[in-house]
Design an enzyme around this catalytic site. Structure first.
Site, mmCIF file in Angstrom:
data_model
loop_
_atom_site.group_PDB
_atom_site.id
_atom_site.type_symbol
_atom_site.label_atom_id
_atom_site.label_comp_id
_atom_site.label_asym_id
_atom_site.label_seq_id
_atom_site.Cartn_x
_atom_site.Cartn_y
_atom_site.Cartn_z
ATOM 1 N N TYR A 97 -15.294 -40.753 -13.744
ATOM 2 C CA TYR A 97 -14.255 -39.780 -13.471
ATOM 3 C C TYR A 97 -14.919 -38.620 -12.720
ATOM 4 O O TYR A 97 -15.987 -38.148 -13.116
ATOM 5 C CB TYR A 97 -13.660 -39.292 -14.797
ATOM 6 N N LYS A 193 -3.958 -38.727 -20.941
ATOM 7 C CA LYS A 193 -3.546 -39.990 -20.326
ATOM 8 C C LYS A 193 -2.773 -40.853 -21.335
ATOM 9 O O LYS A 193 -1.719 -40.451 -21.769
ATOM 10 C CB LYS A 193 -4.780 -40.693 -19.758
HETATM 11 C C1 LIG Z 1 -8.553 -37.502 -16.734
HETATM 12 C C2 LIG Z 1 -9.858 -37.985 -17.207
HETATM 13 C C3 LIG Z 1 -10.806 -37.100 -17.750
HETATM 14 C C4 LIG Z 1 -10.572 -35.611 -17.811
HETATM 15 O O1 LIG Z 1 -9.537 -35.290 -18.685
HETATM 16 P P1 LIG Z 1 -8.604 -33.972 -18.538
HETATM 17 O O2 LIG Z 1 -7.717 -34.103 -19.713
HETATM 18 O O3 LIG Z 1 -7.909 -34.077 -17.217
HETATM 19 O O4 LIG Z 1 -9.498 -32.788 -18.590
HETATM 20 C C5 LIG Z 1 -11.983 -37.645 -18.219
HETATM 21 N N1 LIG Z 1 -12.242 -38.969 -18.152
HETATM 22 C C6 LIG Z 1 -11.358 -39.838 -17.619
HETATM 23 C C7 LIG Z 1 -11.706 -41.287 -17.553
HETATM 24 C C8 LIG Z 1 -10.139 -39.387 -17.130
HETATM 25 O O5 LIG Z 1 -9.279 -40.252 -16.595
#
Ligand SMILES: *Cc1c(COP(=O)(O)O)cnc(C)c1O
Length: 362
Positions: A97, A193
């Site tokens: 990420y 997510k």
């Molecule tokens: C979105 C995401 C993050 C970061 O998370 P946030 O809630 O946007 O700060 C970290 N790792 C993965 C794999 C992600 O998809």
């Protein structure tokens, strides 16, 4: 009660609820308070909140260890990376990420932590590098190339060398992969997510195998103030109740779409690990054609992020910080829970519009 652990679907629905008593509410309340009556063990809103505890109980039950909620996935990633002292060494997967890569670059440049980057599929390299390292940081499957790590072998090597293994489990969720059971020490989530699942909150979490390590994360959260809001945590808890249903449907849809996309003339490559709801495709005609596909879609949403009930996609290289290893025409699809035929019809018309039959490829 069955004489065995409850299955994940049941944990998702039943954990983190108030004790059963006459007229007690079924649901964990959203506790909006910055402070608590003294004297008490919690004391202040930065140190604890009953809504956090309810969310943590469910996620911890699903992953198999104590969970600590954070303000965002990024705050959770940061808390784990900060375990490594100056002079230490982190072994990380090369593709991550983008926000995690930025944090690693910052550590690498600034505070005398050495960061070594290896392909997540290079098990021999990773197991060798784990020796003498403080932390191995992996994503599996990786974002957005969907490469997978051999977690059991890497975990065994980390155990042998007393190196912490942390896995960002955002893409798989504990329904499809439980890294602690595979030998990892720490699991990280962007609960923004799939765990929340409705694209309406930012939230993160760290789950550990044991309590002493979880206590360090609680301490870090309190002292740095990386605390989640009770409203966000409550919404994420509500989302968790249907995680298994959403994942099941997203996965069924993703499998079907991955198969159909693989047979489509305008698609040159499909990356799909065989599970989960994320599919990355490459289309003929480069970035311009990929952008045209995105623009022609009507049901799919053009947006970053993933894991919501709605199907969304984006061309990852539209971001300047995305790795140059990611092809220009790669579209990352987050398959939602809509009707699969509606999703397919929309994709097929957009792919057809971007690259009509008989047109020559750039
Ligand atoms: C979105 C995401 C993050 C970061 O998370 P946030 O809630 O946007 O700060 C970290 N790792 C993965 C794999 C992600 O998809």
């Amino acid at each position: 009660m069955p004489d065995r652990p409850l299955s994940p679907a049941t944990v998702a629905v039943t954990a983190g609820r108030p004790p059963r008593a006459p007229d007690a509410p079924l649901n964990a309340p959203m506790v909006l308070t910055s402070t608590y009556h003294a004297p008490g063990e919690v004391g202040y809103g930065r140190y604890g909140n009953p809504t956090w505890s309810a969310f943590e109980e469910v996620l911890g039950g699903l992953e198999g260890g104590p969970a600590v909620a954070f303000a965002s996935g990024t705050a959770a990633v940061d808390a784990v990376l900060r375990l490594v002292p100056a002079g230490g060494r982190i072994v990380a997967s090369r593709h991550l990420y983008a926000g995690s890569t930025l944090l690693l670059d910052e550590l690498d440049g600034g505070s005398a932590v050495e960061v070594q980057r290896l392909d997540v599929t290079d098990t021999d390299g990773l197991t060798a590098a784990a020796r003498g390292a403080d932390l191995v940081w992996l994503e599996s499957p990786t974002n957005p190339l969907l490469d997978e790590a051999e977690l059991p072998r890497i975990a065994a090597a980390c155990r042998e060398h007393a190196t912490l293994l942390a896995v960002d489990n955002t893409f798989a969720t504990p329904l499809l992969q439980r890294p602690l059971e595979l030998g990892a020490d720490i699991v990280v989530h962007s609960a923004t997510k799939y765990l929340s699942g409705h694209s309406d909150v930012l939230l993160g979490a760290v789950v550990t195998r044991e309590d002493p390590l979880a206590a360090r994360f609680r301490q870090y959260r309190s002292s740095r103030g990386a605390v989640p809001g009770p409203v966000e945590t409550w919404l994420a808890l509500r989302g968790l109740r249907t995680l298994h249903l959403r994942i099941e449907r997203a996965q069924t849809n993703a499998r079907e779409l991955a198969a159909r996309l693989g047979a489509h003339a305008a698609v040159t490559r499909v990356r799909y690990p065989g599970y989960g709801g994320i599919v990355s495709i490459e289309v003929t005609g480069g970035a311009a054609a990929a952008d045209a596909v995105v623009a022609a879609l009507q049901v799919w949403v053009h947006a970053t992020s993933l894991g919501g009930v709605e199907s969304s996609l984006e061309r990852r290289r539209r971001w300047a910080f995305e790795s140059a290893d990611v092809p220009e025409s790669l579209l990352r699809l987050s398959v939602g829970v809509e009707d699969v035929e509606d999703l397919w019809d929309d994709l097929a018309q957009a792919l057809g519009a971007a690259s009509p039959p008989g047109s020559s490829d750039a």
